[in-house]
Write a protein that holds these residues in place. Sequence first.
Motif, mmCIF file in Angstrom:
data_model
loop_
_atom_site.group_PDB
_atom_site.id
_atom_site.type_symbol
_atom_site.label_atom_id
_atom_site.label_comp_id
_atom_site.label_asym_id
_atom_site.label_seq_id
_atom_site.Cartn_x
_atom_site.Cartn_y
_atom_site.Cartn_z
ATOM 1 N N ALA A 1 -48.439 -35.268 41.142
ATOM 2 C CA ALA A 1 -48.821 -36.368 39.494
ATOM 3 C C ALA A 1 -48.193 -37.892 40.042
ATOM 4 N N ASN A 2 -47.632 -38.017 41.345
ATOM 5 C CA ASN A 2 -47.160 -39.225 41.823
ATOM 6 C C ASN A 2 -48.791 -39.955 42.717
ATOM 7 N N GLY A 3 -49.589 -38.925 42.925
ATOM 8 C CA GLY A 3 -50.228 -39.134 43.674
ATOM 9 C C GLY A 3 -49.745 -40.037 44.682
ATOM 10 N N SER A 4 -50.760 -41.110 45.636
ATOM 11 C CA SER A 4 -50.688 -41.527 46.706
ATOM 12 C C SER A 4 -48.955 -42.528 46.597
ATOM 13 N N LEU A 5 -48.545 -43.103 45.196
ATOM 14 C CA LEU A 5 -47.730 -43.954 45.336
ATOM 15 C C LEU A 5 -46.151 -43.261 46.326
ATOM 16 N N LEU A 6 -45.514 -42.155 46.020
ATOM 17 C CA LEU A 6 -44.803 -42.081 47.061
ATOM 18 C C LEU A 6 -44.633 -42.132 47.952
ATOM 19 N N GLU A 7 -46.046 -42.255 49.017
ATOM 20 C CA GLU A 7 -46.521 -42.657 50.161
ATOM 21 C C GLU A 7 -46.328 -43.184 51.008
ATOM 22 N N LYS A 8 -46.492 -44.356 49.800
ATOM 23 C CA LYS A 8 -45.870 -45.806 49.919
ATOM 24 C C LYS A 8 -44.794 -45.815 49.752
ATOM 25 N N ASN A 9 -43.440 -45.284 49.485
ATOM 26 C CA ASN A 9 -41.881 -45.275 49.792
ATOM 27 C C ASN A 9 -42.331 -46.932 48.815
ATOM 28 N N PRO A 10 -42.304 -47.508 47.652
ATOM 29 C CA PRO A 10 -42.659 -47.946 46.893
ATOM 30 C C PRO A 10 -41.184 -48.846 46.660
ATOM 31 N N THR A 11 -40.795 -50.470 46.247
ATOM 32 C CA THR A 11 -39.384 -50.439 46.060
ATOM 33 C C THR A 11 -39.488 -50.546 44.820
ATOM 34 N N GLN B 1 -46.419 -44.881 35.039
ATOM 35 C CA GLN B 1 -47.146 -44.324 37.108
ATOM 36 C C GLN B 1 -48.367 -44.664 37.327
ATOM 37 N N LYS B 2 -49.154 -44.678 36.088
ATOM 38 C CA LYS B 2 -50.076 -45.303 35.754
ATOM 39 C C LYS B 2 -50.537 -46.572 36.077
ATOM 40 N N ALA B 3 -49.762 -47.689 35.784
ATOM 41 C CA ALA B 3 -49.792 -49.158 35.987
ATOM 42 C C ALA B 3 -49.110 -49.250 37.573
ATOM 43 N N MET B 4 -48.541 -48.179 38.089
ATOM 44 C CA MET B 4 -48.121 -48.564 39.471
ATOM 45 C C MET B 4 -49.222 -48.006 40.658
ATOM 46 N N GLN B 5 -49.824 -47.076 40.335
ATOM 47 C CA GLN B 5 -51.019 -46.670 40.837
ATOM 48 C C GLN B 5 -52.440 -47.762 40.802
ATOM 49 N N GLU B 6 -52.559 -47.912 39.423
ATOM 50 C CA GLU B 6 -53.344 -49.073 39.843
ATOM 51 C C GLU B 6 -53.313 -50.536 40.598
ATOM 52 N N SER B 7 -51.625 -50.515 40.381
ATOM 53 C CA SER B 7 -51.949 -52.228 40.795
ATOM 54 C C SER B 7 -52.144 -52.200 42.366
ATOM 55 N N THR C 1 -45.259 -56.953 41.598
ATOM 56 C CA THR C 1 -46.174 -56.691 40.912
ATOM 57 C C THR C 1 -44.596 -56.281 39.523
ATOM 58 N N HIS C 2 -45.365 -57.062 38.092
ATOM 59 C CA HIS C 2 -44.768 -56.757 37.018
ATOM 60 C C HIS C 2 -45.239 -55.982 36.117
ATOM 61 N N VAL D 1 -39.427 -45.096 22.078
ATOM 62 C CA VAL D 1 -40.311 -44.579 22.672
ATOM 63 C C VAL D 1 -40.121 -43.698 23.683
ATOM 64 N N PRO D 2 -40.127 -41.709 23.267
ATOM 65 C CA PRO D 2 -39.805 -40.741 24.546
ATOM 66 C C PRO D 2 -40.641 -41.074 25.616
ATOM 67 N N SER D 3 -39.958 -41.107 26.451
ATOM 68 C CA SER D 3 -40.410 -41.547 28.054
ATOM 69 C C SER D 3 -41.171 -40.485 28.525
ATOM 70 N N GLU D 4 -41.960 -39.391 28.146
ATOM 71 C CA GLU D 4 -43.439 -38.943 28.695
ATOM 72 C C GLU D 4 -44.352 -39.857 28.588
ATOM 73 N N VAL D 5 -44.241 -41.161 26.645
ATOM 74 C CA VAL D 5 -45.717 -41.529 27.109
ATOM 75 C C VAL D 5 -45.013 -42.544 28.383
ATOM 76 N N THR D 6 -44.069 -43.823 28.096
ATOM 77 C CA THR D 6 -43.505 -44.809 28.947
ATOM 78 C C THR D 6 -44.010 -44.168 30.107
ATOM 79 N N ILE D 7 -43.512 -43.685 30.517
ATOM 80 C CA ILE D 7 -43.522 -42.790 31.649
ATOM 81 C C ILE D 7 -44.942 -42.634 32.176
#
Length: 207
Positions: free
Chosen positions: A11-21, A89-95, A47-48, A79-85
Amino acid sequence: MGTVEAANKDANGSLLEKNPTVVFVLGGPGSGKGTQCANIVENFGYTHLSAGDLLRAEIKSGSENGTMIQNMIKEGKIVPSEVTIKLLQKAMQESGNDKFLIDGFPRNEENRAAFEKVTGIEPAFVLFFECPEEEMERRLLSRNQGREDDNIETIRKRFKVFLESSLPVINYYDAKGKVRKIDAARPIEEVFETVKGIFGPKNEKAD
Ligand SMILES: Nc1ncnc2c1ncn2[C@@H]1O[C@H](COP(=O)(O)OP(=O)(O)OP(=O)(O)O)[C@@H](O)[C@H]1O
Ligand SMILES: Nc1ccn([C@@H]2O[C@H](COP(=O)(O)O)[C@@H](O)[C@H]2O)c(=O)n1
């Protein structure tokens, strides 16, 4: 790798591989989170991502969740976490970045536990902008950005939700030594001087 871990990685795609801060930016409504995040982005290359902004954009996009989100925001509810998360995640990946200020999230224990479970990400630290209610109320009532929740009735509900649901999350991270508390009742520039001290000169962007 276990199935849950494998699914999360997927689900996180390449996000975790980047070990994000990730830095969570918390504080009551109107404490100045968005204002200070803009300064941090300029000086430190983060990125904000404002959870509230992402939810408002989702309403505007005509999404099937739009009406539910709009009603929750009008009532100052979370709002339920499912929606916000998913939006985060999408915004993090796209950034394309690997350094994030996540502003206004996690807002309650459900947000916190679900983010950790779904993304596997722990925040590096938590900025907590502390400000008296009277000052936050003054700021929100003169913000003039046309937000449907910047009216006294909703503002009072948001303060209640902050005290009852968000402060416990801050206390959770405080117990782990991760909270950097900032006196946010001072002028914007003074608050930012303190913020700069937390991010440190070694993290400052070169011109
Ligand atoms: N230190 C400050 N002193 C005076 N006014 C401020 C300060 N910081 C922010 N403001 C003003 O207060 C209002 C609220 O600030 P901001 O939007 O940054 O708060 P926020 O914590 O992100 O709010 P919310 O959680 O409701 O989105 C804005 O109009 C902003 O210009
Ligand atoms: N994690 C979150 C963050 C926000 N909301 C909803 O959006 C409203 C506005 O949030 P701001 O951070 O922009 O002030 C907030 O009152 C909630 O209704 C949320 O549900 N979950």
